[in-house]
Design an enzyme around this catalytic site. Structure first.
Site, PDB file in Angstrom:
ATOM      1  N   CYS A 263      31.643  25.304  50.628  1.00  0.00           N
ATOM      2  CA  CYS A 263      32.915  26.001  50.716  1.00  0.00           C
ATOM      3  C   CYS A 263      32.828  27.518  50.830  1.00  0.00           C
ATOM      4  O   CYS A 263      32.492  28.036  51.884  1.00  0.00           O
ATOM      5  CB  CYS A 263      33.822  25.581  49.561  1.00  0.00           C
ATOM      6  SG  CYS A 263      35.553  25.853  49.989  1.00  0.00           S
TER       7      CYS A 263
ATOM      8  N   GLU B 123      37.321  28.236  39.604  1.00  0.00           N
ATOM      9  CA  GLU B 123      35.912  27.867  39.757  1.00  0.00           C
ATOM     10  C   GLU B 123      35.006  28.715  38.877  1.00  0.00           C
ATOM     11  O   GLU B 123      33.992  28.232  38.386  1.00  0.00           O
ATOM     12  CB  GLU B 123      35.488  27.959  41.227  1.00  0.00           C
ATOM     13  CG  GLU B 123      36.171  26.903  42.091  1.00  0.00           C
ATOM     14  CD  GLU B 123      35.511  26.739  43.442  1.00  0.00           C
ATOM     15  OE1 GLU B 123      36.198  26.905  44.451  1.00  0.00           O
ATOM     16  OE2 GLU B 123      34.296  26.451  43.500  1.00  0.00           O
TER      17      GLU B 123
ATOM     18  N   ASN C  54      37.236  22.811  50.135  1.00  0.00           N
ATOM     19  CA  ASN C  54      38.619  22.648  49.685  1.00  0.00           C
ATOM     20  C   ASN C  54      39.234  24.034  49.808  1.00  0.00           C
ATOM     21  O   ASN C  54      38.964  24.898  48.945  1.00  0.00           O
ATOM     22  CB  ASN C  54      38.701  22.227  48.217  1.00  0.00           C
ATOM     23  CG  ASN C  54      38.270  20.796  47.961  1.00  0.00           C
ATOM     24  OD1 ASN C  54      39.101  19.914  47.789  1.00  0.00           O
ATOM     25  ND2 ASN C  54      36.976  20.547  47.913  1.00  0.00           N
TER      26      ASN C  54
ATOM     27  N   GLU D 210      33.480  18.871  49.787  1.00  0.00           N
ATOM     28  CA  GLU D 210      33.133  19.431  48.466  1.00  0.00           C
ATOM     29  C   GLU D 210      33.909  18.663  47.393  1.00  0.00           C
ATOM     30  O   GLU D 210      35.062  18.249  47.634  1.00  0.00           O
ATOM     31  CB  GLU D 210      33.559  20.910  48.442  1.00  0.00           C
ATOM     32  CG  GLU D 210      33.551  21.583  47.087  1.00  0.00           C
ATOM     33  CD  GLU D 210      34.307  22.926  47.087  1.00  0.00           C
ATOM     34  OE1 GLU D 210      35.289  23.064  47.848  1.00  0.00           O
ATOM     35  OE2 GLU D 210      33.879  23.827  46.338  1.00  0.00           O
TER      36      GLU D 210
ATOM     37  N   ASN E 238      28.887  23.204  40.751  1.00  0.00           N
ATOM     38  CA  ASN E 238      29.585  22.622  41.900  1.00  0.00           C
ATOM     39  C   ASN E 238      28.457  22.259  42.868  1.00  0.00           C
ATOM     40  O   ASN E 238      27.845  23.158  43.455  1.00  0.00           O
ATOM     41  CB  ASN E 238      30.546  23.666  42.505  1.00  0.00           C
ATOM     42  CG  ASN E 238      31.400  23.075  43.606  1.00  0.00           C
ATOM     43  OD1 ASN E 238      31.040  22.051  44.192  1.00  0.00           O
ATOM     44  ND2 ASN E 238      32.519  23.729  43.906  1.00  0.00           N
TER      45      ASN E 238
ATOM     46  N   LYS F 137      26.419  25.299  44.343  1.00  0.00           N
ATOM     47  CA  LYS F 137      27.227  26.367  44.955  1.00  0.00           C
ATOM     48  C   LYS F 137      26.919  27.729  44.335  1.00  0.00           C
ATOM     49  O   LYS F 137      27.012  27.919  43.121  1.00  0.00           O
ATOM     50  CB  LYS F 137      28.712  26.056  44.782  1.00  0.00           C
ATOM     51  CG  LYS F 137      29.666  26.986  45.523  1.00  0.00           C
ATOM     52  CD  LYS F 137      31.083  26.450  45.399  1.00  0.00           C
ATOM     53  CE  LYS F 137      32.086  27.264  46.179  1.00  0.00           C
ATOM     54  NZ  LYS F 137      33.462  26.668  46.073  1.00  0.00           N
TER      55      LYS F 137
HETATM   56  N1  ING Z   1      37.799  27.567  48.364  1.00  0.00           N
HETATM   57  C1  ING Z   1      38.154  28.679  49.151  1.00  0.00           C
HETATM   58  C2  ING Z   1      37.172  28.989  50.276  1.00  0.00           C
HETATM   59  O1  ING Z   1      36.311  29.834  50.185  1.00  0.00           O
HETATM   60  C3  ING Z   1      39.045  30.886  49.351  1.00  0.00           C
HETATM   61  C4  ING Z   1      38.471  29.900  48.370  1.00  0.00           C
HETATM   62  C5  ING Z   1      40.179  30.555  50.094  1.00  0.00           C
HETATM   63  C6  ING Z   1      38.411  32.071  49.550  1.00  0.00           C
HETATM   64  C7  ING Z   1      40.662  31.474  51.040  1.00  0.00           C
HETATM   65  C8  ING Z   1      38.891  32.997  50.481  1.00  0.00           C
HETATM   66  C9  ING Z   1      40.020  32.690  51.231  1.00  0.00           C
HETATM   67  O2  ING Z   1      37.324  28.357  51.305  1.00  0.00           O
HETATM   68  C10 ING Z   1      36.633  27.246  47.757  1.00  0.00           C
HETATM   69  N2  ING Z   1      36.634  26.074  47.082  1.00  0.00           N
HETATM   70  O3  ING Z   1      35.659  27.961  47.788  1.00  0.00           O
END
Ligand code: ING
Length: 312
Positions: free
Chosen positions: A172, A146, A197, A47, A110, A127
């Site tokens: 993601c 985001e 990410n 991503e 995104n 996204k």
């Molecule tokens: N990053 C993370 C993901 O969904 C996140 C945000 C991290 C959500 C950990 C929940 C737990 O993997 C992105 N860029 O969506």
């Protein structure tokens, strides 16, 4: 006739804030060439893979925000990637920040594109599920803005005929929502590719941080198994500008088994030979949606955004 697609997951290590797009594209080209040498038909990059993960910083200057976005694709920085892909006969999934004027208004998404071996863009995805927040939150060790910099995607979850099969994309956070896989599953998807990410530290629920890697594979393996599709998840990994991003990029079979997994936290290519007829077998014989699903009872899933308690 068997339908074999050899797919690579090209995990990227950290991209520095001051690392130019040209330098990043050189790293992508290295993995594209490695993939060609290993017989890849298709390579999945992460991503937002042309720059550092910029939503970790709070910005107020629109020009600064826009500096992280691409206004056309391909463009000067990425044209070498498209040219090399066509020359080598290897397609790719590429995630990037898209600034576009549509319907007389400027939009920021995104985005991910699917590029065939011809170098043509044959699919686009924006996204849908944006995690994080829109305003500065001082208690966080780093931001995850985001919801500030992107709009939710307006394309839904389309699938595309390419590479001899039915291809789908997401990005993601989308991978954590079962609806993502099922909407594509209802269209007969055979390969779902995604980049991510994912910071190890998740501020709203830090008590789950030790499960970040487990949850990453759990959701993708479930999505693969429940829809009889290959799932390729490609990380931007490692400590990027002080933020620890999980790795463990992987290629998952329609059975839910992990076929290949990255071992490092840097630029690393893994490859798997994917027999798309396994999808047909699982979808037809294991699941047989038409014969076993009961959509008359699934209305709650789309009737509201949030929980509607039957007890209030
Ligand atoms: N990053 C993370 C993901 O969904 C996140 C945000 C991290 C959500 C950990 C929940 C737990 O993997 C992105 N860029 O969506």
């Amino acid at each position: 006739m068997t339908r074999i697609v050899t797919i690579g997951s090209a995990q990227m290590g950290p991209i520095a804030k001051d690392e130019g797009r040209q330098a990043v594209v050189q790293r992508l080209l290295t993995m594209l060439r490695q993939g060609a040498e290993q017989g890849c038909d298709l390579i999945v990059f992460p991503e937002l893979t042309l720059t550092t993960f910029f939503p970790r910083w709070y910005m107020t200057d629109p020009a600064e925000v826009d500096s992280w976005f691409e206004t056309e694709m391909p463009n000067a920085a990425t044209q070498p990637l498209f040219d090399e892909a066509r020359k080598l006969g290897v397609g790719f999934y590429l995630g990037y920040a898209e600034k576009v004027t549509e319907g007389g208004a400027v939009h920021h998404y995104n985005t991910a594109i699917l590029v065939e071996k011809s170098g043509e863009i044959v699919g686009k995805y924006r996204k849908t599920h944006l995690p994080g927040h829109a305003e500065f939150e001082p208690e966080r060790p780093f931001q995850h803005l985001e919801k500030r910099y992107f709009e939710p995607g307006n394309l839904g979850f389309p699938v595309f005929q390419a590479f001899g099969g039915v291809m789908g994309m997401c990005i993601c956070n989308d991978r954590r929502w079962p609806e993502t896989y099922r909407v594509m599953g209802m269209q007969g998807v055979e390969v779902i590719m995604l980049g991510y990410n994912t910071p190890r530290y998740f501020a709203p629920a830090p008590g789950l941080n030790h499960l970040a890697d487990f949850h990453n594979h759990l959701v993708m393996q479930a999505g693969a198994y429940q829809n009889g599709a290959f799932v390729i998840g490609t990380a931007k990994a490692g400590v990027e500008e002080g933020c620890d991003l999980i790795g463990e990029s992987c290629i998952i079979a329609p059975t839910g088994e992990i076929m290949a997994q990255c071992k490092t936290m840097g630029d690393e290519l893994i490859v798997a030979t994917c027999d798309l007829d396994i999808c047909t077998d699982i979808q037809k014989n294991r699941w047989n949606f038409a014969g076993n699903r009961e959509p008359a009872y699934y209305g709650a899933i789309t009737a509201s955004k949030g929980v509607v308690s039957p007890f209030e």
